[in-house]
Design a protein around this motif. Structure first.
Motif, mmCIF file in Angstrom:
data_model
loop_
_atom_site.group_PDB
_atom_site.id
_atom_site.type_symbol
_atom_site.label_atom_id
_atom_site.label_comp_id
_atom_site.label_asym_id
_atom_site.label_seq_id
_atom_site.Cartn_x
_atom_site.Cartn_y
_atom_site.Cartn_z
ATOM 1 N N HIS A 1 -8.403 -20.198 -6.378
ATOM 2 C CA HIS A 1 -9.284 -21.299 -5.953
ATOM 3 C C HIS A 1 -10.583 -21.365 -6.766
ATOM 4 O O HIS A 1 -11.638 -21.739 -6.240
ATOM 5 C CB HIS A 1 -9.604 -21.198 -4.467
ATOM 6 C CG HIS A 1 -8.414 -21.404 -3.576
ATOM 7 N ND1 HIS A 1 -7.778 -22.612 -3.467
ATOM 8 C CD2 HIS A 1 -7.740 -20.541 -2.772
ATOM 9 C CE1 HIS A 1 -6.757 -22.503 -2.621
ATOM 10 N NE2 HIS A 1 -6.711 -21.261 -2.200
ATOM 11 N N GLY A 2 -10.522 -20.972 -8.021
ATOM 12 C CA GLY A 2 -11.683 -21.079 -8.897
ATOM 13 C C GLY A 2 -12.806 -20.114 -8.593
ATOM 14 O O GLY A 2 -13.954 -20.361 -8.984
ATOM 15 N N GLU B 1 -13.930 -11.514 -14.521
ATOM 16 C CA GLU B 1 -13.099 -11.054 -13.404
ATOM 17 C C GLU B 1 -11.667 -11.552 -13.538
ATOM 18 O O GLU B 1 -10.706 -10.814 -13.262
ATOM 19 C CB GLU B 1 -13.699 -11.543 -12.084
ATOM 20 C CG GLU B 1 -14.976 -10.835 -11.684
ATOM 21 C CD GLU B 1 -15.688 -11.529 -10.543
ATOM 22 O OE1 GLU B 1 -16.467 -10.861 -9.838
ATOM 23 O OE2 GLU B 1 -15.481 -12.759 -10.334
ATOM 24 N N ALA B 2 -11.509 -12.796 -13.966
ATOM 25 C CA ALA B 2 -10.168 -13.348 -14.133
ATOM 26 C C ALA B 2 -9.398 -12.597 -15.221
ATOM 27 O O ALA B 2 -8.198 -12.310 -15.072
ATOM 28 C CB ALA B 2 -10.254 -14.831 -14.479
ATOM 29 N N LYS B 3 -10.072 -12.266 -16.300
ATOM 30 C CA LYS B 3 -9.427 -11.507 -17.373
ATOM 31 C C LYS B 3 -9.046 -10.111 -16.890
ATOM 32 O O LYS B 3 -7.970 -9.597 -17.215
ATOM 33 C CB LYS B 3 -10.350 -11.436 -18.590
ATOM 34 C CG LYS B 3 -10.507 -12.785 -19.285
ATOM 35 C CD LYS B 3 -11.707 -12.849 -20.204
ATOM 36 C CE LYS B 3 -11.561 -11.974 -21.407
ATOM 37 N NZ LYS B 3 -12.698 -12.185 -22.366
ATOM 38 N N ARG B 4 -9.924 -9.500 -16.104
ATOM 39 C CA ARG B 4 -9.607 -8.174 -15.551
ATOM 40 C C ARG B 4 -8.413 -8.250 -14.610
ATOM 41 O O ARG B 4 -7.522 -7.399 -14.641
ATOM 42 C CB ARG B 4 -10.822 -7.613 -14.821
ATOM 43 C CG ARG B 4 -10.547 -6.296 -14.104
ATOM 44 C CD ARG B 4 -11.826 -5.568 -13.714
ATOM 45 N NE ARG B 4 -11.557 -4.412 -12.871
ATOM 46 C CZ ARG B 4 -11.013 -3.271 -13.292
ATOM 47 N NH1 ARG B 4 -10.659 -3.146 -14.563
ATOM 48 N NH2 ARG B 4 -10.811 -2.267 -12.471
ATOM 49 N N PHE B 5 -8.376 -9.285 -13.778
ATOM 50 C CA PHE B 5 -7.244 -9.456 -12.864
ATOM 51 C C PHE B 5 -5.938 -9.575 -13.645
ATOM 52 O O PHE B 5 -4.933 -8.941 -13.303
ATOM 53 C CB PHE B 5 -7.463 -10.689 -11.987
ATOM 54 C CG PHE B 5 -6.298 -11.014 -11.099
ATOM 55 C CD1 PHE B 5 -6.109 -10.343 -9.902
ATOM 56 C CD2 PHE B 5 -5.381 -11.988 -11.469
ATOM 57 C CE1 PHE B 5 -5.024 -10.639 -9.088
ATOM 58 C CE2 PHE B 5 -4.299 -12.289 -10.669
ATOM 59 C CZ PHE B 5 -4.119 -11.614 -9.470
ATOM 60 N N LEU C 1 4.191 -12.665 -13.119
ATOM 61 C CA LEU C 1 3.729 -13.797 -12.324
ATOM 62 C C LEU C 1 4.146 -15.119 -12.971
ATOM 63 O O LEU C 1 4.071 -15.286 -14.183
ATOM 64 C CB LEU C 1 2.207 -13.759 -12.176
ATOM 65 C CG LEU C 1 1.642 -12.572 -11.391
ATOM 66 C CD1 LEU C 1 0.123 -12.695 -11.280
ATOM 67 C CD2 LEU C 1 2.262 -12.487 -9.999
ATOM 68 N N ALA C 2 4.551 -16.066 -12.129
ATOM 69 C CA ALA C 2 4.956 -17.388 -12.620
ATOM 70 C C ALA C 2 3.752 -18.182 -13.089
ATOM 71 O O ALA C 2 3.849 -18.947 -14.053
ATOM 72 C CB ALA C 2 5.699 -18.149 -11.532
ATOM 73 N N TRP C 3 2.623 -18.051 -12.372
ATOM 74 C CA TRP C 3 1.373 -18.627 -12.846
ATOM 75 C C TRP C 3 0.187 -18.061 -12.089
ATOM 76 O O TRP C 3 0.325 -17.509 -11.001
ATOM 77 C CB TRP C 3 1.383 -20.149 -12.813
ATOM 78 C CG TRP C 3 1.247 -20.850 -11.474
ATOM 79 C CD1 TRP C 3 0.240 -20.734 -10.566
ATOM 80 C CD2 TRP C 3 2.137 -21.840 -10.928
ATOM 81 N NE1 TRP C 3 0.433 -21.574 -9.508
ATOM 82 C CE2 TRP C 3 1.593 -22.272 -9.701
ATOM 83 C CE3 TRP C 3 3.328 -22.414 -11.380
ATOM 84 C CZ2 TRP C 3 2.208 -23.236 -8.899
ATOM 85 C CZ3 TRP C 3 3.935 -23.371 -10.570
ATOM 86 C CH2 TRP C 3 3.392 -23.771 -9.362
ATOM 87 N N PHE C 4 -0.982 -18.213 -12.702
ATOM 88 C CA PHE C 4 -2.287 -17.849 -12.137
ATOM 89 C C PHE C 4 -3.052 -19.157 -11.996
ATOM 90 O O PHE C 4 -3.436 -19.774 -12.980
ATOM 91 C CB PHE C 4 -2.987 -16.872 -13.080
ATOM 92 C CG PHE C 4 -4.318 -16.344 -12.619
ATOM 93 C CD1 PHE C 4 -4.792 -16.531 -11.328
ATOM 94 C CD2 PHE C 4 -5.115 -15.619 -13.503
ATOM 95 C CE1 PHE C 4 -6.024 -16.033 -10.921
ATOM 96 C CE2 PHE C 4 -6.347 -15.120 -13.118
ATOM 97 C CZ PHE C 4 -6.800 -15.333 -11.828
ATOM 98 N N GLU C 5 -3.269 -19.583 -10.754
ATOM 99 C CA GLU C 5 -3.827 -20.905 -10.482
ATOM 100 C C GLU C 5 -5.341 -20.863 -10.286
ATOM 101 O O GLU C 5 -5.854 -19.996 -9.583
ATOM 102 C CB GLU C 5 -3.151 -21.471 -9.227
ATOM 103 C CG GLU C 5 -3.583 -22.868 -8.846
ATOM 104 C CD GLU C 5 -2.718 -23.440 -7.742
ATOM 105 O OE1 GLU C 5 -3.225 -24.289 -6.974
ATOM 106 O OE2 GLU C 5 -1.532 -23.052 -7.626
ATOM 107 N N GLU C 6 -6.012 -21.825 -10.891
ATOM 108 C CA GLU C 6 -7.464 -21.959 -10.789
ATOM 109 C C GLU C 6 -8.188 -20.615 -10.841
ATOM 110 O O GLU C 6 -8.844 -20.205 -9.895
ATOM 111 C CB GLU C 6 -7.841 -22.688 -9.501
ATOM 112 C CG GLU C 6 -7.627 -24.183 -9.573
ATOM 113 C CD GLU C 6 -8.524 -24.935 -8.611
ATOM 114 O OE1 GLU C 6 -9.237 -25.842 -9.062
ATOM 115 O OE2 GLU C 6 -8.514 -24.620 -7.413
ATOM 116 N N PRO C 7 -8.070 -19.905 -11.942
ATOM 117 C CA PRO C 7 -8.730 -18.598 -12.028
ATOM 118 C C PRO C 7 -10.252 -18.687 -11.939
ATOM 119 O O PRO C 7 -10.889 -17.819 -11.335
ATOM 120 C CB PRO C 7 -8.289 -18.064 -13.393
ATOM 121 C CG PRO C 7 -7.845 -19.261 -14.164
ATOM 122 C CD PRO C 7 -7.290 -20.218 -13.156
ATOM 123 N N ILE C 8 -10.828 -19.742 -12.527
ATOM 124 C CA ILE C 8 -12.286 -19.894 -12.544
ATOM 125 C C ILE C 8 -12.646 -21.337 -12.179
ATOM 126 O O ILE C 8 -11.767 -22.190 -12.033
ATOM 127 C CB ILE C 8 -12.891 -19.534 -13.914
ATOM 128 C CG1 ILE C 8 -12.408 -20.528 -14.987
ATOM 129 C CG2 ILE C 8 -12.513 -18.108 -14.314
ATOM 130 C CD1 ILE C 8 -13.149 -20.439 -16.292
#
Length: 302
Positions: free
Chosen positions: A129-130, A136-140, A149-156
């Motif tokens: 949810h952004g 943090e998104a890169k670390r995740f 994972l099929a996708w990572f949605e709204e990382p930021i």
């Protein structure tokens, strides 16, 4: 187009390019979206055909769907997601991550628990949810890189498109985004910046069915995929079904398994998934009937 360009619509029509006024995003586009969706429904009903036929036809009579939910803690997330499979035979599931958990490693732990419970054959998506920073998104992504994972949605935050591109370039997890974006222009920028793998416009926010179809065309032109955000309610959900049916780049439909009476109680029809698939409506227009009982029960009284 006339509503988007406002008082300049005559000049825009003659000139062949957009000339929008101020406040061209946000509530203005949401209002245009509602009018657009309603007009497609009216046109389909007046002609006695489903909207997907007006959009050029449908490629499938049933679309693969994914169950959207997944808020439980690490010790319960596996059972929660398995319950979704039991409800509709889903082969793809989406869970929530991000600020709701605090640190990235806590979210990663929940995702790892989910993957262990589901095994390798169920597609698993995550939605932040952004709420992450770019770091943090890169670390995740680094922490979940081995979980397929099929996708990572709204990382930021959606406003940081260069940051989204940086996140996408940092790993092999596909990036999905777009529910907070309005108009084809925003999605053009995402494509040009190489910031996303999957476009997720919300028909109730991006500009309606008309604009969602244009966004799907951009996805196709850039060899990206298209999976609209369909959480806003029954008109949005049904609009998304018709758009997906008519769009070359679509591949899955979001099916809310959270408490969402605006989808499941607002209409007379039962919206359900069977064997992980959702049928594309055959009835004229968008294919649903508003429940007058629901409206009467929840109408605001002055």
């Amino acid at each position: 187009e006339m509503l988007y360009n406002g008082v300049r619509h005559d000049s825009a029509a003659r000139g062949g390019h957009a000339m929008p006024q101020l406040a061209r995003r946000g509530m203005s586009i949401a209002a245009i979206s509602a009018v657009d969706i309603a007009l497609w429904d009216i046109l389909g009903k007046s002609l006695g055909v489903p909207v997907w036929r007006l959009l050029g036809g449908r490629k499938l009579d049933r679309m693969p769907a994914y169950a959207s939910g997944g808020w439980a803690a690490a010790d319960a997330i596996g059972e929660q997601l398995k319950s979704y499979i039991a409800k509709g035979g889903f082969k793809a599931l989406k869970m929530r991550v991000g600020a709701m958990d605090g640190a990235a490693h806590i979210s990663a732990g929940r995702v790892r628990a989910a993957r262990q419970a589901l095994g390798p054959d169920v597609e698993l998506m995550v939605d932040a949810h952004g709420t992450y920073t770019v770091a943090e998104a890169k670390r995740f992504i680094h922490l979940v890189n081995d979980l397929d994972l099929a996708w990572f949605e709204e990382p930021i935050i959606a406003d940081d498109k260069p940051g989204m591109a940086e996140v996408r370039a940092s790993g092999a997890v596909p990036i999905a985004t777009g529910e907070s974006e309005a108009t084809r222009y925003a999605f053009r920028d995402l494509a040009v910046l190489k910031a996303a793998d999957i476009f997720q416009p919300d028909p109730a926010f991006c500009g309606g069915i008309s604009e969602a179809m244009k966004i799907g065309t951009i996805a196709s032109a850039f060899n990206l995929r298209f999976a609209p955000h369909l959480w806003a309610g029954a008109p949005c959900f049904f609009a998304g079904l018709h758009v997906c049916a008519a769009s070359p780049s679509s591949f899955t439909v979001e099916y809310s398994l959270g408490a969402n009476p605006m989808i499941h109680d607002l209409v007379e029809e039962t919206v359900e998934a069977r064997d992980g698939m959702i049928a594309i409506p055959e009835k004229p227009g968008l294919g649903f009937t508003i429940s007058e009982r629901f409206l009467e029960a929840h109408a605001q009284r002055g």
